[in-house]
Design a protein around this motif. Structure first.
Motif, PDB file in Angstrom:
ATOM      1  N   PHE A   1       0.843  -1.189   0.000  1.00 25.97           N
ATOM      2  CA  PHE A   1       0.000   0.000   0.000  1.00 25.97           C
ATOM      3  C   PHE A   1       0.882   1.243   0.000  1.00 25.97           C
ATOM      4  CE2 PHE A   1      -2.201  -3.564   1.775  1.00 25.97           C
ATOM      5  CZ  PHE A   1      -3.414  -3.527   1.112  1.00 25.97           C
ATOM      6  N   ASP A   2       0.387   2.297  -0.623  1.00 24.16           N
ATOM      7  CA  ASP A   2       1.196   3.486  -0.838  1.00 24.16           C
ATOM      8  C   ASP A   2       0.446   4.751  -0.446  1.00 24.16           C
ATOM      9  OD1 ASP A   2       3.045   1.730  -2.073  1.00 24.16           O
ATOM     10  OD2 ASP A   2       2.111   2.038  -4.029  1.00 24.16           O
ATOM     11  N   ILE A   3       1.208   5.743  -0.014  1.00 25.78           N
ATOM     12  CA  ILE A   3       0.697   7.073   0.319  1.00 25.78           C
ATOM     13  C   ILE A   3       1.273   8.049  -0.702  1.00 25.78           C
ATOM     14  CG2 ILE A   3       0.770   8.953   2.007  1.00 25.78           C
ATOM     15  CD1 ILE A   3       1.160   6.726   4.178  1.00 25.78           C
ATOM     16  N   PHE A   4       0.421   8.903  -1.252  1.00 26.85           N
ATOM     17  CA  PHE A   4       0.868   9.941  -2.182  1.00 26.85           C
ATOM     18  C   PHE A   4       0.235  11.270  -1.795  1.00 26.85           C
ATOM     19  CE2 PHE A   4       0.915   6.006  -4.713  1.00 26.85           C
ATOM     20  CZ  PHE A   4       2.232   6.012  -5.155  1.00 26.85           C
ATOM     21  N   HIS A   5       1.027  12.332  -1.815  1.00 23.97           N
ATOM     22  CA  HIS A   5       0.527  13.691  -1.607  1.00 23.97           C
ATOM     23  C   HIS A   5       1.282  14.623  -2.557  1.00 23.97           C
ATOM     24  CE1 HIS A   5      -1.729  12.693   1.998  1.00 23.97           C
ATOM     25  NE2 HIS A   5      -0.651  12.167   2.555  1.00 23.97           N
ATOM     26  N   ASN A   6       0.566  15.500  -3.232  1.00 20.41           N
ATOM     27  CA  ASN A   6       1.182  16.534  -4.066  1.00 20.41           C
ATOM     28  C   ASN A   6       0.812  17.889  -3.507  1.00 20.41           C
ATOM     29  OD1 ASN A   6       2.029  14.491  -5.740  1.00 20.41           O
ATOM     30  ND2 ASN A   6       0.911  15.184  -7.538  1.00 20.41           N
ATOM     31  N   LEU A   7       1.766  18.826  -3.535  1.00 19.02           N
ATOM     32  CA  LEU A   7       1.484  20.189  -3.112  1.00 19.02           C
ATOM     33  C   LEU A   7       2.456  21.135  -3.788  1.00 19.02           C
ATOM     34  CD1 LEU A   7       3.045  21.004   0.301  1.00 19.02           C
ATOM     35  CD2 LEU A   7       3.166  18.684  -0.576  1.00 19.02           C
ATOM     36  N   ILE A   8       2.029  22.377  -3.928  1.00 20.19           N
ATOM     37  CA  ILE A   8       2.879  23.439  -4.456  1.00 20.19           C
ATOM     38  C   ILE A   8       3.423  24.236  -3.277  1.00 20.19           C
ATOM     39  CG2 ILE A   8       2.932  25.607  -5.759  1.00 20.19           C
ATOM     40  CD1 ILE A   8       2.629  23.418  -7.694  1.00 20.19           C
ATOM     41  N   ILE A   9       4.718  24.470  -3.288  1.00 20.78           N
ATOM     42  CA  ILE A   9       5.350  25.332  -2.290  1.00 20.78           C
ATOM     43  C   ILE A   9       5.932  26.523  -3.035  1.00 20.78           C
ATOM     44  CG2 ILE A   9       7.173  25.542  -0.566  1.00 20.78           C
ATOM     45  CD1 ILE A   9       6.757  22.606   0.114  1.00 20.78           C
ATOM     46  N   LYS A  10       5.568  27.708  -2.594  1.00 22.69           N
ATOM     47  CA  LYS A  10       6.048  28.936  -3.239  1.00 22.69           C
ATOM     48  C   LYS A  10       7.454  29.241  -2.738  1.00 22.69           C
ATOM     49  CE  LYS A  10       1.385  30.620  -3.748  1.00 22.69           C
ATOM     50  NZ  LYS A  10       0.342  31.438  -3.159  1.00 22.69           N
ATOM     51  N   ALA A  11       8.401  28.455  -3.256  1.00 26.21           N
ATOM     52  CA  ALA A  11       9.819  28.594  -2.906  1.00 26.21           C
ATOM     53  C   ALA A  11      10.624  27.967  -4.031  1.00 26.21           C
ATOM     54  CB  ALA A  11      10.119  27.889  -1.582  1.00 26.21           C
ATOM     55  N   PRO A  12      11.852  28.432  -4.232  1.00 25.89           N
ATOM     56  CA  PRO A  12      12.707  27.841  -5.268  1.00 25.89           C
ATOM     57  C   PRO A  12      13.014  26.371  -4.976  1.00 25.89           C
ATOM     58  CG  PRO A  12      13.654  29.899  -4.415  1.00 25.89           C
ATOM     59  CD  PRO A  12      12.504  29.536  -3.531  1.00 25.89           C
TER      60      PRO A  12
ATOM     61  N   ASN B   1      18.189  18.945  -6.138  1.00 24.77           N
ATOM     62  CA  ASN B   1      17.127  19.796  -6.665  1.00 24.77           C
ATOM     63  C   ASN B   1      16.141  19.063  -7.569  1.00 24.77           C
ATOM     64  OD1 ASN B   1      18.415  21.878  -5.271  1.00 24.77           O
ATOM     65  ND2 ASN B   1      19.689  22.339  -7.037  1.00 24.77           N
ATOM     66  N   ALA B   2      16.019  17.737  -7.369  1.00 26.66           N
ATOM     67  CA  ALA B   2      15.076  16.951  -8.170  1.00 26.66           C
ATOM     68  C   ALA B   2      14.380  15.862  -7.350  1.00 26.66           C
ATOM     69  CB  ALA B   2      15.785  16.326  -9.373  1.00 26.66           C
ATOM     70  N   SER B   3      15.144  14.983  -6.702  1.00 26.67           N
ATOM     71  CA  SER B   3      14.550  13.848  -5.990  1.00 26.67           C
ATOM     72  C   SER B   3      15.389  13.477  -4.775  1.00 26.67           C
ATOM     73  CB  SER B   3      14.464  12.618  -6.891  1.00 26.67           C
ATOM     74  OG  SER B   3      13.561  12.823  -7.952  1.00 26.67           O
ATOM     75  N   PHE B   4      14.677  13.103  -3.709  1.00 28.22           N
ATOM     76  CA  PHE B   4      15.342  12.618  -2.503  1.00 28.22           C
ATOM     77  C   PHE B   4      14.435  11.582  -1.852  1.00 28.22           C
ATOM     78  CE2 PHE B   4      16.435  12.907   2.068  1.00 28.22           C
ATOM     79  CZ  PHE B   4      17.761  12.519   1.965  1.00 28.22           C
ATOM     80  N   HIS B   5      14.948  10.335  -1.714  1.00 30.25           N
ATOM     81  CA  HIS B   5      14.174   9.232  -1.146  1.00 30.25           C
ATOM     82  C   HIS B   5      15.009   8.499  -0.104  1.00 30.25           C
ATOM     83  CE1 HIS B   5      10.889   9.038  -4.293  1.00 30.25           C
ATOM     84  NE2 HIS B   5      11.750   9.908  -4.795  1.00 30.25           N
ATOM     85  N   LEU B   6      14.331   8.025   0.938  1.00 26.67           N
ATOM     86  CA  LEU B   6      14.967   7.272   2.013  1.00 26.67           C
ATOM     87  C   LEU B   6      14.275   5.927   2.188  1.00 26.67           C
ATOM     88  CD1 LEU B   6      15.295  10.204   4.568  1.00 26.67           C
ATOM     89  CD2 LEU B   6      17.182   9.067   3.388  1.00 26.67           C
ATOM     90  N   LYS B   7      15.068   4.858   2.267  1.00 24.73           N
ATOM     91  CA  LYS B   7      14.574   3.504   2.517  1.00 24.73           C
ATOM     92  C   LYS B   7      14.799   3.195   3.990  1.00 24.73           C
ATOM     93  CE  LYS B   7      13.666  -0.966   1.916  1.00 24.73           C
ATOM     94  NZ  LYS B   7      13.057  -1.278   3.206  1.00 24.73           N
ATOM     95  N   MET B   8      13.741   2.880   4.691  1.00 22.14           N
ATOM     96  CA  MET B   8      13.845   2.576   6.114  1.00 22.14           C
ATOM     97  C   MET B   8      14.665   1.305   6.316  1.00 22.14           C
ATOM     98  SD  MET B   8      12.313   5.175   7.306  1.00 22.14           S
ATOM     99  CE  MET B   8      12.608   4.742   9.021  1.00 22.14           C
ATOM    100  N   THR B   9      15.515   1.318   7.362  1.00 23.55           N
ATOM    101  CA  THR B   9      16.321   0.141   7.683  1.00 23.55           C
ATOM    102  C   THR B   9      16.115  -0.320   9.120  1.00 23.55           C
ATOM    103  OG1 THR B   9      18.229   1.530   8.260  1.00 23.55           O
ATOM    104  CG2 THR B   9      18.125   0.688   5.992  1.00 23.55           C
ATOM    105  N   GLN B  10      15.792   0.612  10.015  1.00 21.19           N
ATOM    106  CA  GLN B  10      15.545   0.251  11.414  1.00 21.19           C
ATOM    107  C   GLN B  10      14.473   1.181  11.947  1.00 21.19           C
ATOM    108  OE1 GLN B  10      19.053   0.257  13.890  1.00 21.19           O
ATOM    109  NE2 GLN B  10      17.837   0.332  15.754  1.00 21.19           N
TER     110      GLN B  10
ATOM    111  N   GLY C   1       5.873  27.960  -8.195  1.00 22.48           N
ATOM    112  CA  GLY C   1       6.909  27.618  -7.223  1.00 22.48           C
ATOM    113  C   GLY C   1       7.440  26.230  -7.502  1.00 22.48           C
ATOM    114  N   THR C   2       7.424  25.363  -6.488  1.00 25.67           N
ATOM    115  CA  THR C   2       7.917  23.993  -6.634  1.00 25.67           C
ATOM    116  C   THR C   2       6.787  23.004  -6.350  1.00 25.67           C
ATOM    117  OG1 THR C   2      10.135  24.666  -5.945  1.00 25.67           O
ATOM    118  CG2 THR C   2       9.628  22.317  -5.823  1.00 25.67           C
ATOM    119  N   LEU C   3       6.543  22.130  -7.306  1.00 24.08           N
ATOM    120  CA  LEU C   3       5.602  21.033  -7.095  1.00 24.08           C
ATOM    121  C   LEU C   3       6.337  19.937  -6.344  1.00 24.08           C
ATOM    122  CD1 LEU C   3       2.981  19.387  -7.537  1.00 24.08           C
ATOM    123  CD2 LEU C   3       3.938  18.696  -9.759  1.00 24.08           C
ATOM    124  N   VAL C   4       5.811  19.577  -5.178  1.00 21.85           N
ATOM    125  CA  VAL C   4       6.361  18.493  -4.375  1.00 21.85           C
ATOM    126  C   VAL C   4       5.467  17.281  -4.572  1.00 21.85           C
ATOM    127  CG1 VAL C   4       6.935  17.701  -2.049  1.00 21.85           C
ATOM    128  CG2 VAL C   4       7.264  20.111  -2.664  1.00 21.85           C
TER     129      VAL C   4
END
Length: 142
Positions: A3-14, A66-75, A95-98
């Motif tokens: 199962f997956d969680i997704f959220h999109n939002l615009i942040i008015k920042a570079p 400035n494009a993607s950052f993902h973390l895989k849980m280990t503990q 701005g920036t679409l997250v």
């Protein structure tokens, strides 16, 4: 099945400011963690500390500045351990679409549903942090 969680939002920042806020510990501590450590480089470990009982670890699985950052849980706990969460960023006129994702949950149980709600609240905190400089104390972040 997962199962997956997704959220999109615009942040008015570079985009570079958003990337820093989702990947650098000094910023994570202002909108999410109590204290964290790590460097946004592929394969490196992060410590995400929320309390002594919730002192979790993960590894950087995607790090594209400035494009993607993902973390895989280990503990962490049984629900979070198989998961990976991350932020994909796109510059827009506003701005920036997250594009946030937290994937590979083993069950759509209470914890999954509550975490989805918490992420929505935290992402709103991230937005307010970047757009307005608002830092909510850790004790008031849920």
């Amino acid at each position: 099945m997962s199962f997956d969680i997704f959220h999109n939002l615009i942040i008015k920042a570079p985009i570079n400011k958003v990337f820093d806020a989702v990947s650098l510990p000094q910023h994570l501590n202002n909108w999410w963690t109590l204290k964290s450590s790590g460097k946004p480089e592929l394969g490196l470990e992060y410590n995400l500390n929320f309390t002594d009982d919730y002192n979790w670890f993960c590894k950087v699985s995607v790090a594209e500045p400035n494009a993607s950052f993902h973390l895989k849980m280990t503990q962490s706990d049984a629900d979070w351990n198989p998961t990976t969460f991350g932020f994909d960023l796109v510059t827009t006129k506003e701005g920036t679409l997250v594009k946030f994702s937290h994937v590979n949950w083993p069950e759509a149980n209470h914890h999954f549903k509550y975490s989805s709600f918490c992420w929505a609240m935290l992402l709103n905190g991230l937005k307010n942090y970047l757009e307005k400089g608002v830092i909510i104390s850790f004790e008031n972040r849920n």
